[in-house]
Write a protein that holds these residues in place. Structure first.
Motif, PDB file in Angstrom:
ATOM      1  N   LYS A  18      66.079 101.847 -32.651  1.00  0.00           N
ATOM      2  CA  LYS A  18      66.877 100.677 -32.385  1.00  0.00           C
ATOM      3  C   LYS A  18      66.980 101.111 -30.915  1.00  0.00           C
ATOM      4  O   LYS A  18      67.618 102.120 -30.719  1.00  0.00           O
ATOM      5  CB  LYS A  18      68.041 100.483 -33.118  1.00  0.00           C
ATOM      6  CG  LYS A  18      67.545  99.739 -34.561  1.00  0.00           C
ATOM      7  CD  LYS A  18      68.760  99.286 -35.239  1.00  0.00           C
ATOM      8  CE  LYS A  18      68.473  98.662 -36.655  1.00  0.00           C
ATOM      9  NZ  LYS A  18      67.668  97.447 -36.476  1.00  0.00           N
ATOM     10  N   GLU A  19      66.978  99.967 -30.177  1.00  0.00           N
ATOM     11  CA  GLU A  19      67.334 100.122 -28.839  1.00  0.00           C
ATOM     12  C   GLU A  19      68.551  98.898 -28.515  1.00  0.00           C
ATOM     13  O   GLU A  19      68.186  97.993 -29.191  1.00  0.00           O
ATOM     14  CB  GLU A  19      66.342 100.035 -27.493  1.00  0.00           C
ATOM     15  CG  GLU A  19      65.572 101.180 -27.542  1.00  0.00           C
ATOM     16  CD  GLU A  19      64.462 101.009 -26.358  1.00  0.00           C
ATOM     17  OE1 GLU A  19      64.493  99.774 -25.818  1.00  0.00           O
ATOM     18  OE2 GLU A  19      63.820 102.108 -26.030  1.00  0.00           O
ATOM     19  N   THR A  20      69.622  99.200 -27.707  1.00  0.00           N
ATOM     20  CA  THR A  20      70.489  98.219 -27.331  1.00  0.00           C
ATOM     21  C   THR A  20      69.873  97.576 -26.109  1.00  0.00           C
ATOM     22  O   THR A  20      69.434  98.029 -25.124  1.00  0.00           O
ATOM     23  CB  THR A  20      71.656  98.826 -27.064  1.00  0.00           C
ATOM     24  OG1 THR A  20      72.023  99.666 -27.903  1.00  0.00           O
ATOM     25  CG2 THR A  20      72.912  97.649 -26.669  1.00  0.00           C
ATOM     26  N   VAL A  21      69.722  96.130 -26.254  1.00  0.00           N
ATOM     27  CA  VAL A  21      69.318  95.492 -25.058  1.00  0.00           C
ATOM     28  C   VAL A  21      70.749  94.706 -24.411  1.00  0.00           C
ATOM     29  O   VAL A  21      71.406  94.105 -25.221  1.00  0.00           O
ATOM     30  CB  VAL A  21      68.564  94.345 -25.523  1.00  0.00           C
ATOM     31  CG1 VAL A  21      68.074  93.089 -24.299  1.00  0.00           C
ATOM     32  CG2 VAL A  21      67.328  94.755 -26.288  1.00  0.00           C
ATOM     33  N   PRO A  22      70.734  94.791 -23.023  1.00  0.00           N
ATOM     34  CA  PRO A  22      71.966  94.201 -22.352  1.00  0.00           C
ATOM     35  C   PRO A  22      72.007  92.670 -22.482  1.00  0.00           C
ATOM     36  O   PRO A  22      71.086  92.053 -22.868  1.00  0.00           O
ATOM     37  CB  PRO A  22      71.754  94.676 -20.962  1.00  0.00           C
ATOM     38  CG  PRO A  22      70.455  95.097 -20.885  1.00  0.00           C
ATOM     39  CD  PRO A  22      69.874  95.405 -22.204  1.00  0.00           C
ATOM     40  N   PRO A  23      73.208  92.349 -22.321  1.00  0.00           N
ATOM     41  CA  PRO A  23      73.507  90.675 -22.561  1.00  0.00           C
ATOM     42  C   PRO A  23      72.518  89.999 -21.400  1.00  0.00           C
ATOM     43  O   PRO A  23      72.281  90.405 -20.540  1.00  0.00           O
ATOM     44  CB  PRO A  23      74.838  90.519 -22.405  1.00  0.00           C
ATOM     45  CG  PRO A  23      75.193  91.723 -21.799  1.00  0.00           C
ATOM     46  CD  PRO A  23      74.530  92.604 -21.908  1.00  0.00           C
ATOM     47  N   ALA A  24      71.986  88.710 -21.879  1.00  0.00           N
ATOM     48  CA  ALA A  24      71.071  87.848 -21.108  1.00  0.00           C
ATOM     49  C   ALA A  24      72.061  87.436 -20.071  1.00  0.00           C
ATOM     50  O   ALA A  24      71.377  87.040 -18.934  1.00  0.00           O
ATOM     51  CB  ALA A  24      70.174  86.983 -21.732  1.00  0.00           C
ATOM     52  N   ALA A  25      73.218  87.046 -20.346  1.00  0.00           N
ATOM     53  CA  ALA A  25      73.993  86.299 -19.206  1.00  0.00           C
ATOM     54  C   ALA A  25      75.306  87.089 -19.330  1.00  0.00           C
ATOM     55  O   ALA A  25      75.862  87.595 -20.432  1.00  0.00           O
ATOM     56  CB  ALA A  25      74.201  84.775 -19.732  1.00  0.00           C
ATOM     57  N   PRO A  26      75.899  86.799 -18.273  1.00  0.00           N
ATOM     58  CA  PRO A  26      77.559  87.637 -18.208  1.00  0.00           C
ATOM     59  C   PRO A  26      78.423  87.020 -19.364  1.00  0.00           C
ATOM     60  O   PRO A  26      78.430  85.999 -19.591  1.00  0.00           O
ATOM     61  CB  PRO A  26      77.958  87.275 -16.806  1.00  0.00           C
ATOM     62  CG  PRO A  26      76.960  86.632 -15.957  1.00  0.00           C
ATOM     63  CD  PRO A  26      75.821  86.138 -17.099  1.00  0.00           C
ATOM     64  N   GLY A  27      78.976  88.103 -19.815  1.00  0.00           N
ATOM     65  CA  GLY A  27      79.994  87.667 -20.832  1.00  0.00           C
ATOM     66  C   GLY A  27      79.535  87.486 -22.240  1.00  0.00           C
ATOM     67  O   GLY A  27      80.063  87.368 -23.136  1.00  0.00           O
ATOM     68  N   GLY A  28      77.968  87.434 -22.340  1.00  0.00           N
ATOM     69  CA  GLY A  28      77.258  87.677 -23.349  1.00  0.00           C
ATOM     70  C   GLY A  28      77.591  88.965 -24.300  1.00  0.00           C
ATOM     71  O   GLY A  28      78.148  89.989 -23.708  1.00  0.00           O
ATOM     72  N   ARG A  29      76.829  89.392 -25.508  1.00  0.00           N
ATOM     73  CA  ARG A  29      77.098  90.322 -26.197  1.00  0.00           C
ATOM     74  C   ARG A  29      75.798  91.186 -26.194  1.00  0.00           C
ATOM     75  O   ARG A  29      74.598  90.445 -26.220  1.00  0.00           O
ATOM     76  CB  ARG A  29      77.534  90.099 -27.595  1.00  0.00           C
ATOM     77  CG  ARG A  29      76.561  89.366 -28.677  1.00  0.00           C
ATOM     78  CD  ARG A  29      77.255  89.390 -30.005  1.00  0.00           C
ATOM     79  NE  ARG A  29      76.380  88.502 -30.955  1.00  0.00           N
ATOM     80  CZ  ARG A  29      75.787  89.100 -31.735  1.00  0.00           C
ATOM     81  NH1 ARG A  29      75.871  90.332 -31.799  1.00  0.00           N
ATOM     82  NH2 ARG A  29      74.870  88.339 -32.629  1.00  0.00           N
ATOM     83  N   GLU A  30      75.647  92.425 -26.334  1.00  0.00           N
ATOM     84  CA  GLU A  30      74.591  93.178 -26.481  1.00  0.00           C
ATOM     85  C   GLU A  30      73.822  92.898 -27.858  1.00  0.00           C
ATOM     86  O   GLU A  30      74.563  92.811 -28.822  1.00  0.00           O
ATOM     87  CB  GLU A  30      74.874  94.703 -26.363  1.00  0.00           C
ATOM     88  CG  GLU A  30      75.294  95.040 -24.996  1.00  0.00           C
ATOM     89  CD  GLU A  30      75.804  96.616 -24.861  1.00  0.00           C
ATOM     90  OE1 GLU A  30      75.981  97.316 -25.811  1.00  0.00           O
ATOM     91  OE2 GLU A  30      75.972  97.025 -23.830  1.00  0.00           O
ATOM     92  N   ARG A  31      72.527  92.974 -27.672  1.00  0.00           N
ATOM     93  CA  ARG A  31      71.770  92.932 -28.844  1.00  0.00           C
ATOM     94  C   ARG A  31      70.994  94.278 -29.211  1.00  0.00           C
ATOM     95  O   ARG A  31      70.675  94.954 -28.383  1.00  0.00           O
ATOM     96  CB  ARG A  31      70.792  91.693 -28.792  1.00  0.00           C
ATOM     97  CG  ARG A  31      71.443  90.539 -28.217  1.00  0.00           C
ATOM     98  CD  ARG A  31      71.433  89.525 -29.306  1.00  0.00           C
ATOM     99  NE  ARG A  31      71.693  88.474 -28.828  1.00  0.00           N
ATOM    100  CZ  ARG A  31      72.429  87.320 -29.688  1.00  0.00           C
ATOM    101  NH1 ARG A  31      72.452  87.705 -30.893  1.00  0.00           N
ATOM    102  NH2 ARG A  31      72.945  86.469 -29.155  1.00  0.00           N
ATOM    103  N   SER A  32      70.629  94.156 -30.478  1.00  0.00           N
ATOM    104  CA  SER A  32      69.596  95.494 -30.861  1.00  0.00           C
ATOM    105  C   SER A  32      68.457  95.189 -31.156  1.00  0.00           C
ATOM    106  O   SER A  32      68.138  94.047 -31.888  1.00  0.00           O
ATOM    107  CB  SER A  32      70.390  96.400 -31.748  1.00  0.00           C
ATOM    108  OG  SER A  32      70.333  95.701 -33.045  1.00  0.00           O
TER     109      SER A  32
END
Length: 193
Positions: A53-67
């Motif tokens: 699993k890798e963590t993906v940074p949020p697509a928009a500011p204020g969003g949450r990280e996805r894995s």
């Protein structure tokens, strides 16, 4: 029965294979989401998948990280595979395809386990899908997209062919006095009509 049998001279002359020949399985790695459906449904357990699993940074500011899952290993052991095609059928993301290639015999059984690099090479031999039947009904998604495109094109044509706007119509000067909010009467002023 009326013709004489002829032996095909295989290594010298390549056979003509039917279009849906099941030779080997090719992997389109970009579509694989490591959902493991193919490995779980395989009756021979000949598909080996490893991931992390890798963590993906949020697509928009204020969003949450996805894995997300990242594919580390995808291998098929063709010494166990019975070419049933279940893995190809259950793949929801079209990552596995039949290739008509059949010349991958090895002298060592351990070399029949093809890793993802070899499976990716088999993708180059996958034939193009057959053309759709011209009498078939158009898929709903394509029909909706086509209708929307036609509607937008018609609106764009209407805007481009519309006559130039005419000069603005003169309006009566507004009075600066107080305005009446009572509705205007439609009756004649002379009394009875």
């Amino acid at each position: 029965m009326t013709r004489k049998t002829v032996t095909q001279q295989y290594p010298d002359a390549q056979p003509e294979l039917p279009p849906r020949t099941r030779g080997v399985i090719g992997l389109f790695e970009e579509n694989c989401t490591v959902c493991m459906l193919c490995a779980r449904e395989c009756p021979d357990w000949c598909i080996y998948i490893d991931s992390h699993k890798e963590t993906v940074p949020p697509a928009a500011p204020g969003g949450r990280e996805r894995s997300r899952n990242v594919l580390d290993r995808f291998a098929i052991d063709f010494s166990l595979c019975m070419y049933c095609g279940i893995c190809i059928e259950v793949c929801p993301f079209d990552a596995l395809f039949w290739s008509p290639e059949f010349e991958y015999a090895e002298t060592d059984i351990h070399e029949l386990t093809h890793e993802r690099d070899k499976l990716r090479e088999w993708m180059w031999t996958v034939p193009a899908p057959p053309a759709l039947d011209p009498a078939a009904e158009e898929p709903k998604e394509i029909a909706a997209a086509r209708k929307m495109a036609e509607k937008l094109a018609a609106a764009a044509r209407a805007d481009s062919t519309a006559p130039e706007t005419t000069a603005p119509q003169p309006t009566a000067p507004e009075s600066t006095g107080p305005k009446s909010t009572a509705p205007e009467s439609t009756e004649p002023e002379g009394g009875d009509a």
